[in-house]
Design an enzyme around this catalytic site. Structure first.
Site, PDB file in Angstrom:
ATOM      1  CG  MET A  77      42.627  61.188  45.319  1.00  9.56           C
ATOM      2  SD  MET A  77      43.816  62.487  44.923  1.00  9.56           S
ATOM      3  CE  MET A  77      44.732  61.728  43.585  1.00  9.56           C
ATOM      4  CE  LYS A 111      24.994  21.455  39.219  1.00  6.05           C
ATOM      5  NZ  LYS A 111      24.995  21.297  40.679  1.00  6.05           N
ATOM      6  CD  GLU A 170      33.626  34.465  43.527  1.00  6.81           C
ATOM      7  OE1 GLU A 170      33.815  35.294  44.460  1.00  6.81           O
ATOM      8  OE2 GLU A 170      33.218  33.306  43.748  1.00  6.81           O
ATOM      9  CG  PHE A 179      21.264  27.470  47.602  1.00  9.17           C
ATOM     10  CD1 PHE A 179      21.347  28.263  48.747  1.00  9.17           C
ATOM     11  CD2 PHE A 179      22.422  26.879  47.110  1.00  9.17           C
ATOM     12  CE1 PHE A 179      22.564  28.446  49.389  1.00  9.17           C
ATOM     13  CE2 PHE A 179      23.635  27.052  47.751  1.00  9.17           C
ATOM     14  CZ  PHE A 179      23.704  27.841  48.891  1.00  9.17           C
ATOM     15  CD  GLN A 180      25.501  29.486  46.182  1.00 13.43           C
ATOM     16  OE1 GLN A 180      25.825  28.715  45.290  1.00 13.43           O
ATOM     17  NE2 GLN A 180      26.343  29.887  47.120  1.00 13.43           N
TER      18      GLN A 180
HETATM   19  C1  LIG Z   1      36.409  50.753  45.636  1.00 16.79           C
HETATM   20  C2  LIG Z   1      36.628  52.201  45.892  1.00 16.79           C
HETATM   21  N1  LIG Z   1      36.179  52.754  47.031  1.00 16.79           N
HETATM   22  C3  LIG Z   1      36.389  54.074  47.268  1.00 16.79           C
HETATM   23  C4  LIG Z   1      37.042  54.859  46.363  1.00 16.79           C
HETATM   24  C5  LIG Z   1      37.252  56.343  46.617  1.00 16.79           C
HETATM   25  N2  LIG Z   1      38.683  56.637  46.709  1.00 16.79           N
HETATM   26  C6  LIG Z   1      39.397  57.143  45.693  1.00 16.79           C
HETATM   27  S1  LIG Z   1      41.010  57.331  46.040  1.00 16.79           S
HETATM   28  C7  LIG Z   1      40.786  56.770  47.599  1.00 16.79           C
HETATM   29  C8  LIG Z   1      41.931  56.692  48.551  1.00 16.79           C
HETATM   30  C9  LIG Z   1      42.852  55.589  48.220  1.00 16.79           C
HETATM   31  O1  LIG Z   1      43.690  55.387  49.333  1.00 16.79           O
HETATM   32  P1  LIG Z   1      44.992  54.522  49.194  1.00 16.79           P
HETATM   33  O2  LIG Z   1      44.685  53.248  48.531  1.00 16.79           O
HETATM   34  O3  LIG Z   1      45.674  54.456  50.498  1.00 16.79           O
HETATM   35  O4  LIG Z   1      45.833  55.386  48.158  1.00 16.79           O
HETATM   36  P2  LIG Z   1      46.472  56.845  48.362  1.00 16.79           P
HETATM   37  O5  LIG Z   1      45.513  57.826  47.782  1.00 16.79           O
HETATM   38  O6  LIG Z   1      46.695  57.049  49.823  1.00 16.79           O
HETATM   39  O7  LIG Z   1      47.736  56.795  47.576  1.00 16.79           O
HETATM   40  C10 LIG Z   1      39.448  56.450  47.831  1.00 16.79           C
HETATM   41  C11 LIG Z   1      38.909  55.951  49.107  1.00 16.79           C
HETATM   42  C12 LIG Z   1      37.467  54.230  45.174  1.00 16.79           C
HETATM   43  N3  LIG Z   1      38.081  54.921  44.208  1.00 16.79           N
HETATM   44  N4  LIG Z   1      37.273  52.914  44.976  1.00 16.79           N
END
Ligand SMILES: Cc1ncc(C[n+]2csc(CCOP(=O)(O)OP(=O)(O)O)c2C)c(N)n1
Ligand SMILES: [Mg+2]
Lengths: 180, 581
Positions: free
Chosen positions: B491, B165, B53, B115-116
């Site tokens: 990042m 529902k 979803e 349920f749910q």
């Molecule tokens: C759902 C979610 N969880 C954690 C984060 C924190 N976060 C921001 S950037 C990042 C790293 C992303 O890694 P990747 O997808 O490999 O991209 P890269 O930065 O390596 O290009 C994280 C964990 C986020 N923004 N969203």
């Protein structure tokens, strides 16, 4: 931080109280009191919220984001009348009753129930006066107390009525289609 | 003539009446009556079965962001509904018009832990523009009309309708004679002309004026008006992350992106400017850095459709609550007709632009890391992927780019040349990893004639890549995925490198062989390990008649520069890593 009194007019729909409270909760502010009830216009409720706030203006603007909020004002610095009601059940053995009766007369409070060892008193007045009365009566032993929280209204012709909003509800805002 | 309908049929007809053509969702017990009814309307109402979803929600967002039209997603009660939550929150942060429809348990068991059962209206109250719990079929025509009106007008946003529902099953004669009753919702589109004239006075007297163009330009369709305004005044134009495409980057007045990973010359210009005209941007903290130090010399004019955005983060001299397009039209109308009136502004603006271009010449090439000695030692610096991709996009045209969240996202914003609105789609306000692949599904359906490129990290890709199966099942061929695979949550690793002494706690990341994974999904998968292979891989992606994934195994520890450390002034930019490897 300063205490603020906010008066809001809201459409009476399910969930509206939750939405208003949720928006305040989100910012981590504590609500000191909140009173809600019907206004002069069917379908519109009026709320009085007392809260400690720094940037009230921002919160007032955000409250307007809620679909059911019609009008919000911070009336803290306006000429307003404020009232609050408290019900309290006192420990009141027969020997103490004359003193309690005398105090209620001084404060314009009402005795609304008398039991074997208890009395129920209704006190209505400005929040400061209610507090005063509570302080004075506390030594006799308050067994239960319930306060309504304050309600406020701006004095004189100014203020806000619910009617103007209901009338303009026909013909809703023009729709400007997004272009690509 | 009104005939008898089930609540579920009413839901379908309400959607069709409001121009909805596509919905993304997953069925389940509490929403089954709606799916039962939807079958009859399948010629007009296409249902796309997603694999999660959250994916359905992001697909609806992608559809909405690519077109400006309402995106629709569907989930069943309980877990189906809660799985939508991330996408709904994302849509709230990025003002994206989506309608989430959820099934709810029967009204007679509401609140009894059936349920749910989940209180989804309670859960989504703070992350929707509005939401509804419908327990009676009679209420459906009105609620759908109002919900769609709210989602798509004013500042757009997500709206959720939770339908029990029994309300879906009940038979009624729907009343389509609907008159909306929304006394508390009256978005103000037209600007106050007094304010506009006030702003014009300020602009005409400016020596160092700047325009910040935000998401509002794109949402309101004000691209032409912005261009006319900029050309008339000759004020340099900054585009925020969501303003990308609002102003063509090859225009002589375009100066680029501001903020945390914005360009040095842009951030410096902001700190020096005397009048800052922000149209349709909300001064997000990723733009302002430490807000109290932002644009210290500027008088600010702020146009926003949402009054609660004005004065929220930055002090404003002239507030204008209005639709960006109508506001800009008003400016153009109210400008003094004689050219003379602009002479002084033009002469200041041209000196000012010269100064900005000087700063740019000094800083930008280095920031792009294209000529640095250490990138030459790398077998595949990420920047080479962007250079080749930019070339391909420019030569082939007709593209949409959907980016995820992380380093790859910032490089995309920085390094690709952007020209047109709605060509750059990303998760900005919420920064939702896992946005890109499902959002691209929505974009691809909305834009069948464009090539939809996904640029994502190896981290975010692994969050929602199962929608690759949806893309195949739907026969979609125009999606190409570029995984910028650096083996890290890049990042976060960058922050650890710069501010936490290289303590790489929880950031090194492995994955499957992405090309093989793609093949398992019946996609074409290509692996690229060296710069010399990049162009050919992109070429092959274009020449393949079907979805393609390219696993770009880039140098692992490259940083996004420039960078403003969190909560620092945008004057304090880091241009390169203090740690030399
Ligand atoms: C759902 C979610 N969880 C954690 C984060 C924190 N976060 C921001 S950037 C990042 C790293 C992303 O890694 P990747 O997808 O490999 O991209 P890269 O930065 O390596 O290009 C994280 C964990 C986020 N923004 N969203
Ligand atoms: Mg990564």
């Amino acid at each position: 931080m300063k205490k603020h009194t906010i008066v809001a007019l809201v459409q009476d729909r399910p969930g509206v109280l939750s939405r208003v409270v949720g928006l305040i909760r989100r910012r981590g502010f504590n609500i000191e009191s909140l009173a809600v009830g019907h206004s002069e216009t069917p379908g519109v409720s009026r709320m009085t919220i007392v809260v400690e706030w720094e940037d009230v203006e921002q919160v007032v603007k955000q409250l307007y984001r809620l679909i059911e909020v019609l009008k919000v004002s911070d009336v803290t610095n306006d000429p307003i009348v404020e009232r609050e009601m408290a019900l309290m059940k006192l420990h009141a053995p027969p020997a103490k009753r004359p003193e309690i009766v005398a105090l209620t007369e001084v404060f314009d409070a009402k005795i609304i129930d008398v039991g074997a060892n208890t009395m129920v008193i209704e006190m209505t007045g400005s929040p400061a006066k209610v507090q005063n009365f509570i302080d004075v009566i506390r030594p006799y032993g308050i067994k239960e107390m319930m306060r309504t929280g304050r309600i406020a209204m701006v004095r004189g012709a100014r203020g806000h009525t619910a009617e103007e909003f209901v009338e303009s509800a026909n013909g809703h805002a023009e729709r400007v289609p997004a272009m690509n | 003539m009104s005939e008898k309908r089930t609540g579920a049929q009413v839901m379908c007809e309400a959607l069709i009446r409001n121009g909805v053509e596509v919905m993304f969702g997953i069925p389940g017990g509490a929403i089954m009556p709606f799916y039962y009814a939807m079958w009859e309307y399948r010629d007009k109402l296409r249902h796309v079965l997603c694999r999660h979803e959250q994916g359905a929600g992001h697909a609806a967002e992608g559809y909405a962001r690519a077109t400006g039209r309402l995106g629709v997603c569907i989930g069943t009660s309980g877990p189906g509904a809660t799985n939508l939550v991330t996408a709904i929150a994302d849509a709230m942060m990025d003002s994206t018009p989506i309608l989430a429809i959820t099934g709810q348990v029967g009204s007679h068991v509401l609140g009894k832990d059936a349920f749910q059962e989940t209180d989804i209206t309670g859960i989504t109250m703070p992350i929707t523009k509005h939401n509804y719990l419908v327990k009676r079929a009679e209420d459906l025509p009105y609620v759908f009309e109002e919900a769609i009106y709210i989602a798509t007008t004013g500042r757009p946003g997500p709206v959720l309708i939770d339908v029990t529902k029994d309300a879906q099953q009940a038979t009624i004669v729907p009343d389509w004679n609907i008159k909306l009753d929304l006394p508390g919702y009256k978005p103000n589109y037209r600007p106050n002309l007094k304010q506009v004239r006030e702003a014009i006075k300020l602009i005409l007297s400016a020596k160092k004026p700047l325009i910040i163009a935000g998401h509002g330009i794109i949402m309101s369709g004000a691209v032409d008006e912005l261009r006319a305004f900029a050309e008339r005044t000759r004020i340099p134009v900054i585009t925020t992350l969501h303003g990308i495409g609002a102003f063509p980057e090859d225009h002589p007045l375009s100066i680029g992106m501001p903020g945390m990973h914005g360009w040095v010359h842009v951030n410096r210009a902001i700190q020096e400017c005397d009048v800052l005209f922000n149209i349709g941007g909300r001064f997000d903290d990723r733009v302002t850095g430490k807000a109290s130090t932002f644009a210290p010399n500027a008088k600010v004019i702020h146009v926003d459709i949402d009054p609660s955005e004005i004065g929220k983060n930055v002090k404003v001299t002239v507030p204008i609550v209005a639709d960006a397009r109508l506001a800009l039209q008003a400016f153009l109308n109210e400008f003094p007709p004689d050219r003379e009136a602009f002479a002084e502004l033009h002469s200041h603006a041209s000196d000012w632009m010269e100064h900005i271009r000087e700063m740019q010449a000094k800083h930008q090439p280095k920031q792009q890391y294209l000529n640095r000695a250490d990138t030459e030692k790398m077998s595949l610096p990420p920047h080479d992927v962007y250079a080749a991709l930019t070339k391909a996009l420019n030569s082939r045209g007709n593209y949409r780019v959907v980016t995820d969240v992380g380093q790859h996202q910032m490089w995309a914003a920085q390094l690709i040349d952007w020209y047109r609105p709605r060509t750059h789609i990303t998760s900005g306000g919420a920064g939702t990893m896992g946005f890109a692949v499902p959002a691209a599904l929505g974009v691809a359906i909305a834009c069948p004639n464009d090539t939809v490129w996904v640029i994502c990290g190896d981290g975010g890709f692994q969050m929602t890549n199962q929608e690759m199966a949806t893309i195949v099942q739907e026969g979609i061929k125009n999606v190409k995925i570029a995984v910028i695979n650096n083996g890290y949550l890049g990042m976060v690793r960058q922050w650890q490198e710069l501010f936490e002494n290289k303590r790489y706690s929880g950031t090194p990341l492995s994955g499957p062989d992405f090309a093989k994974l793609a093949e398992a999904y019946y996609w074409k998968g290509i692996t690229v390990e060296h710069t010399s292979q990049v162009e050919a891989a992109i070429e092959e992606a274009y020449e393949t008649d079907g979805p393609v994934l390219i696993d770009f195994r880039v140098e692992r520890e490259v940083n996004v520069f420039p960078m403003v450390p969190q909560n620092k002034s945008i004057s304090e930019m880091i241009l390169e890593s203090p740690h030399k490897s």
